[in-house]
Scaffold this motif. Structure first.
Motif, PDB file in Angstrom:
ATOM      1  N   MET A  14       0.839  -1.205   0.000  1.00  0.00           N
ATOM      2  CA  MET A  14       0.000   0.000   0.000  1.00  0.00           C
ATOM      3  C   MET A  14       0.878   1.260   0.000  1.00  0.00           C
ATOM      4  O   MET A  14       0.661   2.186  -0.781  1.00  0.00           O
ATOM      5  N   VAL A  15       1.918   1.239   0.849  1.00  0.00           N
ATOM      6  CA  VAL A  15       2.789   2.407   0.948  1.00  0.00           C
ATOM      7  C   VAL A  15       3.555   2.604  -0.357  1.00  0.00           C
ATOM      8  O   VAL A  15       3.579   3.699  -0.920  1.00  0.00           O
ATOM      9  N   LEU A  16       4.149   1.519  -0.859  1.00  0.00           N
ATOM     10  CA  LEU A  16       5.022   1.654  -2.027  1.00  0.00           C
ATOM     11  C   LEU A  16       4.237   1.896  -3.316  1.00  0.00           C
ATOM     12  O   LEU A  16       4.764   2.428  -4.271  1.00  0.00           O
ATOM     13  N   GLN A  17       2.981   1.490  -3.345  1.00  0.00           N
ATOM     14  CA  GLN A  17       2.171   1.725  -4.549  1.00  0.00           C
ATOM     15  C   GLN A  17       1.330   3.002  -4.407  1.00  0.00           C
ATOM     16  O   GLN A  17       0.417   3.236  -5.207  1.00  0.00           O
ATOM     17  N   ASN A  18       1.645   3.794  -3.375  1.00  0.00           N
ATOM     18  CA  ASN A  18       0.938   5.059  -3.150  1.00  0.00           C
ATOM     19  C   ASN A  18      -0.572   4.922  -3.070  1.00  0.00           C
ATOM     20  O   ASN A  18      -1.312   5.696  -3.687  1.00  0.00           O
ATOM     21  N   LYS A  19      -1.030   3.898  -2.344  1.00  0.00           N
ATOM     22  CA  LYS A  19      -2.478   3.713  -2.198  1.00  0.00           C
ATOM     23  C   LYS A  19      -2.869   4.058  -0.765  1.00  0.00           C
ATOM     24  O   LYS A  19      -2.032   4.136   0.128  1.00  0.00           O
TER      25      LYS A  19
END
Ligand code: ATP
Ligand code: MG
Length: 871
Positions: A244-249
């Motif tokens: 979630m963090v790395l995919q900017n969600k």
């Protein structure tokens, strides 16, 4: 970055720090009475922390399948409602078994997050354990000092025992921890409220992603802490949250871990994700739960009515219910998601791919049966609503629906609220609590701490493949008090010939010789983690002595025959039915064996015969046992053994060969197939969709079986007066029986017809109502027919009939519909009240109701009293 790459980068990073990368252990636990499922990455390594086993590699990293749905870590009720808790999730972890400690754990975590994954360090917060007086623990200054080398001291937060002292369960390894939290809110939001105040406050965009646990203690049964023999590092990072963090969600469900599943649910159910909160929750629940259920089935846990199987069934039912209620799905559909899931995750977790068909079938069958339950429950609930005076439904009734029929209580509440009614929740909860207390009282088990007698000899050796007797020392023991089983002692020896329950085979029984020629019986043997535990009826007076112990030879031999026969049966099934047959479960006892396997049709009589013949031919050929101990998995596979999922990293295997039959197996076997003497299948049936069960016996047990069958056959022939063809005689009898039944029915109907005329003549007119109360010599069905027929001819009828059969009493009340509405008469109420006179009860509808009771003497009274309703 795709989730697959994110996982790989984690593993690569720790490989570069000299960690051995190992595959995930199974999510379903086999030898652990304290846990049903792996609920954290550390579970498979528990023995290393407790010092019960020495790790082959001191640094390990992996991603571990976890399930948090029961016990200390249970997130089930949150799942779907929030966006960052799952039932099944992956925990990325790096491990030090007595190797590096806080310094490396902290600096590598920081390096990975900020330099490899390039997370902005201004989004990060870390927590440090503040100490706990009751445990005599102080502030974790060491962790603080390492952290401040990397992060602004402003961003270091002190945490209490609840958040910063990690414990696996009520007992077991534990230690202070440091968590890493990430704040993914917009700059605007951040300006309004500081992230620091939101850490550990259930904010969906300020979440914990990684927990670094510094394992130093073992929590004992009495609640006190003891220092572990060495210091370890156990870290766990939530893979889905990291994505979630790395995919900017803003939500785990918006990452590519979940979107394929969500798109599929949308397509199947014609719903839209992201439009309406209730629909969204339902979709999230389904996308989440299908993963939990699929992984559990892949690791061998089928849904069932007890234990871990029941937990899995409940998860699936929760998903079905959300679909049913919010997505309006009345047909099975969750099984359709398995394909997508297997495409999405099958690469890293090949068990999903390999068992796709089975998982699909099992889920579909479960959906079908639960949807039937829901249908039935809705009908029953309708009945309850109709019989409710006022708007509040009895909590007792709702509990019955929930307890006996498995109808979910929240669904009951929802349906009632749609009808403007309510549920008496207080009563419902009282019933629920009563039931919980009943089962709690039945299952209270108190386990004392281990008393360790010989510390060094704790690594116990199993010598039971070669001998049934030994001279042993008791290295540790503890007392167990169980409400169900009484008090007993658990003993661990320095070495043991006793086979511990496992691989489907029962544990050995036997005895310990104590001074004066007495014995203490060992009633069972089980394995817990790495210890072989003997369940003894008592403890020797002086447990520090050396004792002769013996395994019950007869039981062991019969069990071994059944185990070897199980292997031959497996081989036979693959030979006769095809190689799609896979073992799905097995239980080997001394009395019989049970084998569950995948296959899609009932076995024909001829197939069963063929299977038996195949096994018996191998018994007759007297094939000697070839046993290979402690060989690497690959060597066993090369010999022709089937690869099974559910092995843990680091395990070497044992292979058992009888001719062409080669299996990975830890059980005990006979030396030669000839020892089995004879094999006989006693039953074959389905236990789940696509899974069949065969039960069979061997050796002497088959003699008894044939003898008993023969005896039954002779007795049947005797009763039939020795006909030439007994089968035909039975079929003739059955036919005659059917004809007679039909004749009786017609006779009874005729009788009722005649009676009808007589009864109509007996009707009295009282206050404009046609009243009749009479005891009748008819069965209940005939009385019902009769009442309706008279009702069709006689208007304004109030009919009350009594009857007696098999020492029981029955009442039937029929009231013309216009009387129900005009005069407020109610047949249900009449039989409920009059039912007391026959010591029973009943109910039904306002125009027709029946009661049953155990006091025929009260029938006359009841008929007399009936008149009072119309006077
Ligand atoms: P939380 O307070 O968010 O429930 P936790 O304290 O229960 O987390 P740990 O037991 O420390 O979490 O587990 C380690 C990591 O695993 C957490 O930092 C988090 O990233 C992840 N994690 C924990 N529970 C879940 C869950 N139910 N679903 C997904 N990830 C989870
Ligand atoms: Mg939690």
């Amino acid at each position: 970055m795709k989730s697959q790459q994110i996982r790989q980068q984690f593993l690569d990073f720790f490989a570069s720090k000299k960690h051995q990368i190992v595959p995930s252990s199974p999510i379903v636990l086999k030898n652990d009475p304290t846990l049903m499922f792996t609920n954290a990455g550390m579970v498979p390594f528990k023995e290393y922390f407790l010092g019960q086993k020495t790790a082959a590699e001191k640094r390990v990293a992996d991603t571990q399948k976890c399930l948090r749905v029961s016990g200390k870590h249970n997130d089930l009720e949150e799942v779907g409602k929030d966006t960052y808790h799952h039932t099944m999730f992956e925990m990325l972890g790096n491990w030090s078994f007595g190797d590096y400690f806080k310094k490396e754990a902290i600096s590598w975590a920081w390096e990975l997050l900020t330099e490899v994954y390039k997370i902005d360090k201004d989004c990060l917060y870390v927590t440090v354990f503040e100490g706990a007086e009751e445990d005599g623990l102080g502030y974790d200054q060491e962790a603080y000092d390492y952290w401040k080398q990397f992060i602004d001291e402003e961003r270091i937060i002190n945490g209490n025992k609840k958040d910063n002292f990690w414990e696996m369960g009520a007992q077991g390894p534990c230690g202070p921890c440091s968590e890493i939290h990430v704040d993914i809110r917009s700059a605007e939001e951040k300006a309004k409220i500081s992230g620091k105040s939101l850490v550990n406050n259930d904010h969906p965009q300020v979440v914990e992603i990684w927990n670094l646990v510094f394992m130093e203690f073992n929590r004992k049964a009495d609640g006190s802490l003891e220092k572990l023999p060495a210091q370890h590092v156990d870290t766990g990072m939530g893979f889905e949250r990291l994505c979630m963090v790395l995919q900017n969600k803003q939500s785990n469900y918006d990452t590519d871990v979940f979107t394929p599943l969500i798109r599929e649910v949308e397509a199947i159910t014609s719903s839209d994700y992201g439009k309406n909160e209730e629909t969204d929750i339902a979709i999230r629940v389904i996308a989440d739960h299908v993963r939990a259920v699929a992984f559990a089935i892949a690791d061998g846990q089928l849904p069932s009515n007890t234990g871990a199987g029941y937990v899995i069934r409940r998860i699936l039912r929760r998903a079905i219910r959300y679909g049913f209620t919010f997505l309006n799905t009345k047909e099975p559909f969750i099984y359709k998601l398995v394909n997508t899931l297997s495409k999405q995750m099958g690469e890293y977790f090949p068990e999903l791919k390999a068992q796709k068909q089975l998982i699909t079938n099992v889920i579909k069958e479960e959906e079908n049966s639960f949807l039937r339950t829901l249908d039935q429950g809705l009908l029953l609930l309708d009945g309850i609503i109709k019989n409710t005076n006022g708007t509040e439904v009895s909590g007792k009734k709702a509990f019955e629906l929930f307890d006996t029929y498995g109808f979910p209580i929240d669904l009951t509440a929802l349906i009632l609220s749609e009808k403007g009614m309510t549920l008496n929740e207080v009563d419902f909860n009282t019933e629920l609590e009563k039931q919980k207390n009943r089962s709690r009282a039945a299952s209270v088990v108190e386990t004392d701490d281990w008393v360790v007698l010989y510390e060094d000899d704790d690594e116990e050796e199993f010598i039971g493949y070669d001998t049934l007797k030994a001279k042993v020392k008791i290295t540790r023991y503890r007392k167990v008090s169980s409400k169900k089983e009484g008090d007993f002692y658990q003993l661990v020896f320095n070495m043991t010939p006793f086979y511990p329950e496992g691989g489907g085979q029962v544990g050995d029984k036997g005895y310990i010789e104590v001074p004066n020629g007495n014995v203490i019986y060992i009633v069972n043997t089980k394995k817990e983690n790495n210890l072989i535990i003997h369940y003894a009826e008592n403890l020797p007076k002086d447990p520090t002595q050396t004792f002769n112990v013996s395994v019950d030879e007869k039981q062991r031999f019969r069990t071994a025959c059944n185990h070897s026969a199980t292997h031959l049966l497996h081989q036979a099934l693959r030979e006769v039915l095809g190689t799609h047959v896979e073992q799905k479960g097995s239980a080997v006892h001394s009395k019989n064996l049970r084998f569950d396997f995948s296959h899609f049709a009932k076995l024909t009589v001829d197939e069963l015969r063929e299977v038996e013949d195949f096994v018996n031919a191998r018994i007759d050929s007297k094939i000697p046992l070839k046993e290979f101990r402690n060989i690497p998995m690959q060597t066993a596979l090369d010999k022709g053994a089937m690869a099974l999922f559910g092995e843990k990293y680091g395990d070497t295997v044992r292979a058992i060969q009888f001719g062409q039959s080669v299996e990975l197996c830890g059980g005990t076997h006979i030396q030669n197939t000839g020892d089995i003497w004879h094999f006989k299948i006693t039953s074959e049936n389905a236990i789940a969709s696509g899974i069949r069960r065969i039960e069979a016996i061997t050796g002497d047990a088959t003699k008894d079986f044939y003898f008993e069958n023969n005896r039954a056959f002779f007795e049947i022939k005797d009763i039939l007066k020795n006909p030439v063809n007994p089968l035909k005689s039975i079929l003739d009898l059955q036919e005659e029986n059917t004809t007679l039944k039909k004749q009786i029915e017609t006779l009874l109907k005729d009788k009722a017809k005649n009676l009808k005329g007589d009864l109509i003549n007996e009707v009295e007119k009282i206050n404009g109502i046609n009243f009749l109360a009479k005891k009748l010599d008819l069965d209940q069905n005939s009385i019902k027919d009769l009442a309706f027929e008279i009702g069709n001819q006689v208007e304004n009828l109030f009919l009350l009939a009594g009857a007696e059969a098999d020492g029981k009493a029955f009442l039937t009340c029929y009231i013309s519909k216009n009387l129900v509405t005009e005069k407020g008469l109610n047949a249900g109420q009449v039989v409920r009240e009059l039912g007391k006179l026959i010591q029973g009860g009943g109910g039904g509808q306002p125009f027709f109701a029946t009661a049953g009771g155990k006091n025929p003497a009260g029938i006359e009274d009841a008929l007399q009293k009936g008149k009072e309703y119309i006077l």
